[in-house]
Design a protein around this motif. Structure first.
Motif, PDB file in Angstrom:
ATOM      1  N   SER A   1       0.868  -1.179   0.000  1.00 25.65           N
ATOM      2  CA  SER A   1       0.000   0.000   0.000  1.00 25.65           C
ATOM      3  C   SER A   1       0.905   1.230   0.000  1.00 25.65           C
ATOM      4  O   SER A   1       2.124   1.101   0.048  1.00 25.65           O
ATOM      5  CB  SER A   1      -0.811   0.067   1.287  1.00 25.65           C
ATOM      6  N   ALA A   2       0.287   2.396   0.027  1.00 24.35           N
ATOM      7  CA  ALA A   2       1.056   3.634   0.190  1.00 24.35           C
ATOM      8  C   ALA A   2       1.363   3.820   1.678  1.00 24.35           C
ATOM      9  O   ALA A   2       0.678   3.236   2.515  1.00 24.35           O
ATOM     10  CB  ALA A   2       0.216   4.797  -0.313  1.00 24.35           C
TER      11      ALA A   2
ATOM     12  N   LYS B   1      -2.174  10.090   5.963  1.00 22.57           N
ATOM     13  CA  LYS B   1      -1.768   9.061   5.004  1.00 22.57           C
ATOM     14  C   LYS B   1      -1.271   9.722   3.721  1.00 22.57           C
ATOM     15  O   LYS B   1      -1.853  10.724   3.277  1.00 22.57           O
ATOM     16  CB  LYS B   1      -2.972   8.215   4.601  1.00 22.57           C
TER      17      LYS B   1
ATOM     18  N   THR C   1      -1.750   8.771   0.788  1.00 25.66           N
ATOM     19  CA  THR C   1      -2.866   8.806  -0.168  1.00 25.66           C
ATOM     20  C   THR C   1      -3.700  10.081   0.014  1.00 25.66           C
ATOM     21  O   THR C   1      -4.103  10.714  -0.960  1.00 25.66           O
ATOM     22  CB  THR C   1      -3.775   7.571   0.011  1.00 25.66           C
TER      23      THR C   1
ATOM     24  N   GLU D   1       1.062   4.136  -3.984  1.00 22.53           N
ATOM     25  CA  GLU D   1       1.515   2.743  -3.983  1.00 22.53           C
ATOM     26  C   GLU D   1       2.622   2.549  -5.029  1.00 22.53           C
ATOM     27  O   GLU D   1       3.521   1.756  -4.839  1.00 22.53           O
ATOM     28  CB  GLU D   1       0.418   1.709  -4.217  1.00 22.53           C
TER      29      GLU D   1
ATOM     30  N   PHE E   1      -3.833  -1.093  -5.356  1.00 24.39           N
ATOM     31  CA  PHE E   1      -4.768   0.032  -5.467  1.00 24.39           C
ATOM     32  C   PHE E   1      -5.129   0.513  -6.872  1.00 24.39           C
ATOM     33  O   PHE E   1      -6.116   1.178  -7.051  1.00 24.39           O
ATOM     34  CB  PHE E   1      -4.235   1.208  -4.636  1.00 24.39           C
TER      35      PHE E   1
ATOM     36  N   ARG F   1     -11.218   3.226  -1.864  1.00 23.31           N
ATOM     37  CA  ARG F   1     -10.231   3.296  -0.787  1.00 23.31           C
ATOM     38  C   ARG F   1      -9.999   1.919  -0.158  1.00 23.31           C
ATOM     39  O   ARG F   1     -10.918   1.130  -0.008  1.00 23.31           O
ATOM     40  CB  ARG F   1     -10.674   4.277   0.302  1.00 23.31           C
ATOM     41  N   GLY F   2      -8.766   1.680   0.206  1.00 23.86           N
ATOM     42  CA  GLY F   2      -8.428   0.379   0.792  1.00 23.86           C
ATOM     43  C   GLY F   2      -8.233  -0.711  -0.259  1.00 23.86           C
ATOM     44  O   GLY F   2      -8.108  -1.891   0.045  1.00 23.86           O
ATOM     45  N   GLY F   3      -8.197  -0.277  -1.528  1.00 27.67           N
ATOM     46  CA  GLY F   3      -8.227  -1.244  -2.631  1.00 27.67           C
ATOM     47  C   GLY F   3      -6.978  -2.091  -2.836  1.00 27.67           C
ATOM     48  O   GLY F   3      -6.999  -3.018  -3.653  1.00 27.67           O
ATOM     49  N   SER F   4      -5.903  -1.823  -2.121  1.00 22.84           N
ATOM     50  CA  SER F   4      -4.729  -2.694  -2.275  1.00 22.84           C
ATOM     51  C   SER F   4      -5.056  -4.122  -1.866  1.00 22.84           C
ATOM     52  O   SER F   4      -4.458  -5.074  -2.369  1.00 22.84           O
ATOM     53  CB  SER F   4      -3.561  -2.190  -1.428  1.00 22.84           C
ATOM     54  N   ASP F   5      -6.007  -4.269  -0.968  1.00 22.95           N
ATOM     55  CA  ASP F   5      -6.474  -5.605  -0.599  1.00 22.95           C
ATOM     56  C   ASP F   5      -6.971  -6.368  -1.826  1.00 22.95           C
ATOM     57  O   ASP F   5      -6.784  -7.572  -1.933  1.00 22.95           O
ATOM     58  CB  ASP F   5      -7.682  -5.506   0.355  1.00 22.95           C
TER      59      ASP F   5
HETATM   60  N1  ASP Z   1      -3.635   3.752  -0.132  1.00 27.01           N
HETATM   61  C1  ASP Z   1      -5.002   3.521  -0.464  1.00 27.01           C
HETATM   62  C2  ASP Z   1      -5.906   4.062   0.638  1.00 27.01           C
HETATM   63  O1  ASP Z   1      -5.447   4.673   1.579  1.00 27.01           O
HETATM   64  C3  ASP Z   1      -5.289   2.116  -0.798  1.00 27.01           C
HETATM   65  C4  ASP Z   1      -4.904   1.108   0.252  1.00 27.01           C
HETATM   66  O2  ASP Z   1      -4.207   1.411   1.188  1.00 27.01           O
HETATM   67  O3  ASP Z   1      -5.305  -0.054   0.109  1.00 27.01           O
HETATM   68  O4  ASP Z   1      -7.082   3.883   0.558  1.00 27.01           O
END
Ligand code: ASP
Length: 439
Positions: free
Chosen positions: A36-37, A47, A49, A115, A169, A183-187
């Motif tokens: 992730s970032a 963050k 991002t 990322e 991401f 958001r959170g898309g690295s998962d």
């Molecule tokens: N960096 C992005 C976020 O903060 C994606 C991630 O962390 O998965 O949403």
């Protein structure tokens, strides 16, 4: 073979990077790494991002974004210096970013650089090949993942490399521009890579040792969930328990690849396993409890409703026409209740009510607000007699009035509606009866 994804807090500083690096190096089967970032280093930190989105917002208005860009550069430089990466620099990348932000700013492009740059550092630090997801993760016109094409492209590309870092991401949009997941898309990226490469495990490294039976902000020190099925997780995350991106389970689930949620700060902890199916008994009858406040219930009465064909369809039509998705629909003989999110519903309530009258001609329609829903989820409930009885007697003892009950026929979960103000008390009562007293 393992695919490992590290979340933002696991890569927020050089010190965190070193922990992640040690985890990867310790096990040769950890061949593909998804960073992730950089996330928050401390509570009040921002963050990367979010800084990138700020930079884009300024650039969109043609305002000076140099101060934010400087902060972003500093975040990365701190990591590069701390890792003592000699002869490594992101200078060129930053020049390109600055140029692009001046010429045609774009939020997806800006955010994706978080990322992207972290991936470059990670690849240099581990000595892995850097593979840009822009070459192999594709979105369609609607912005949805082009599933088949992506899986094929990732499989083909990664077959050529023994060890790679693939930033999370983002990917390539339909128009050939960078596009991010939500958001959170690295998962999701991690899950795609794990699915495409037929990994044995998808490890998702974060800052907690897995999922907890209940929200620690409400229940102090809740028990950990060791094993949870995909379906249980869906039920819980829908109710607000969030550790993993909602869409992250699909690419691995199809192939029966388990996800292991692990803690970068405590790698020896087993974490939580998310699996398709398991014969393992749960420690408690329930696997987890989660809930959310602020729902509304729309109660519809009509004599002889039970024998009127098409009544339900007409009522639901009123919601559909107003673009509202409903959450639950418990019903009686002459009543039907539609549970919706207050924030989605409140502005349109009168339109919906009049549409129900017009379409379904009920005797009356009432709206009740301030409803909280609690999902008690557990594969172990299926074969246990008395689970519902225990829940309701616990709630009665805690003086909580139950306003609604909905149990799916899968027996995987029971949904209970209570007043918003009883929400915390109800959660505690249910947790206590199943986990603490284990009667
Ligand atoms: N960096 C992005 C976020 O903060 C994606 C991630 O962390 O998965 O949403």
């Amino acid at each position: 073979m393992k695919v490992v994804k590290f979340g933002g807090s696991s890569l927020a500083s050089a010190e965190q990077f070193k922990k992640a690096g040690a985890i990867v190096r310790e096990d040769k089967s950890r061949r593909y790494v998804i960073p992730s970032a950089p996330g928050k280093r401390f509570d009040t930190d921002t963050k990367v991002t979010d800084l990138l989105y700020q930079m884009d917002a300024l650039a969109q208005e043609k305002k000076d974004f140099s101060e934010v860009l400087k902060q972003i550069k500093e975040r990365y430089q701190e990591i590069i210096d701390g890792l003592e990466l000699k002869d490594f620099s992101l200078e060129e990348q930053f020049e390109e970013i600055e140029k692009k932000m001046k010429e045609e700013p774009d939020p997806d492009y800006a955010a994706s650089r978080g990322e992207h740059l972290n991936g470059r550092i990670m690849a240099a630090y581990l000595g892995y090949t850097f593979v840009d997801p822009f070459e192999m993760i594709f979105f369609d016109e609607e912005g949805m993942l082009e599933d088949r094409r992506t899986m094929r492209a990732v499989e083909k590309r990664l077959a050529e490399v023994e060890r790679a870092v693939v930033p999370g991401f983002y990917g390539c949009g339909h128009d050939g521009r960078v596009k991010t997941f939500s958001r959170g898309g690295s998962d999701v990226t991690g899950s795609i890579v794990a699915g495409a490469c037929h990994a044995d495990v998808y490890e998702n490294w974060t800052d907690v040792s897995g999922f907890l039976v209940a929200d620690p902000r409400i229940i102090p020190n809740p028990a950990k969930i060791e094993v949870i099925t995909y379906r249980e997780l869906r039920e819980l995350s829908y109710m607000g328990a969030s550790v993993l991106h909602e869409e992250a389970i699909f690419p691995v689930r199809r192939q029966g690849i388990p996800i292991n949620i692990k803690n970068t700060n405590c790698p020896q902890d087993e974490g939580t396993w998310i699996v398709e199916s398991t014969a393992q008994k749960t420690g408690y009858v329930i696997t987890g409890i989660a809930g959310r406040k602020d729902f509304c219930a729309v109660l519809i009465y009509k004599d002889m409703m039970n024998s009127e064909i098409g009544f339900g369809r007409k009522v639901l039509q009123a919601f559909e026409d107003n673009d509202i998705s409903f959450e639950h629909m418990p019903s009686g003989i002459d009543t039907m209740t539609i549970v919706v999110h207050e924030d989605e519903f409140i502005e349109k309530e009168q339109r919906v009510v009049s549409a129900i009258h017009r379409l379904a001609q009920p005797d009356s329609v009432e709206i009740e607000s301030d409803l909280a829903l609690i999902a008690v989820v557990g594969r172990g409930m299926k074969s246990m007699r008395g689970t519902a009885g225990r829940i309701f007697s616990a709630l009665a003892h805690a003086h909580v009035n139950v306003r609604m009950i909905d149990q799916g026929s899968s027996e995987l979960n029971i949904i209970i509606g209570v007043e918003n103000r009883d929400f915390e008390t109800a959660l505690r009562a249910i947790y206590d009866i199943f986990v603490l007293t284990q009667l």
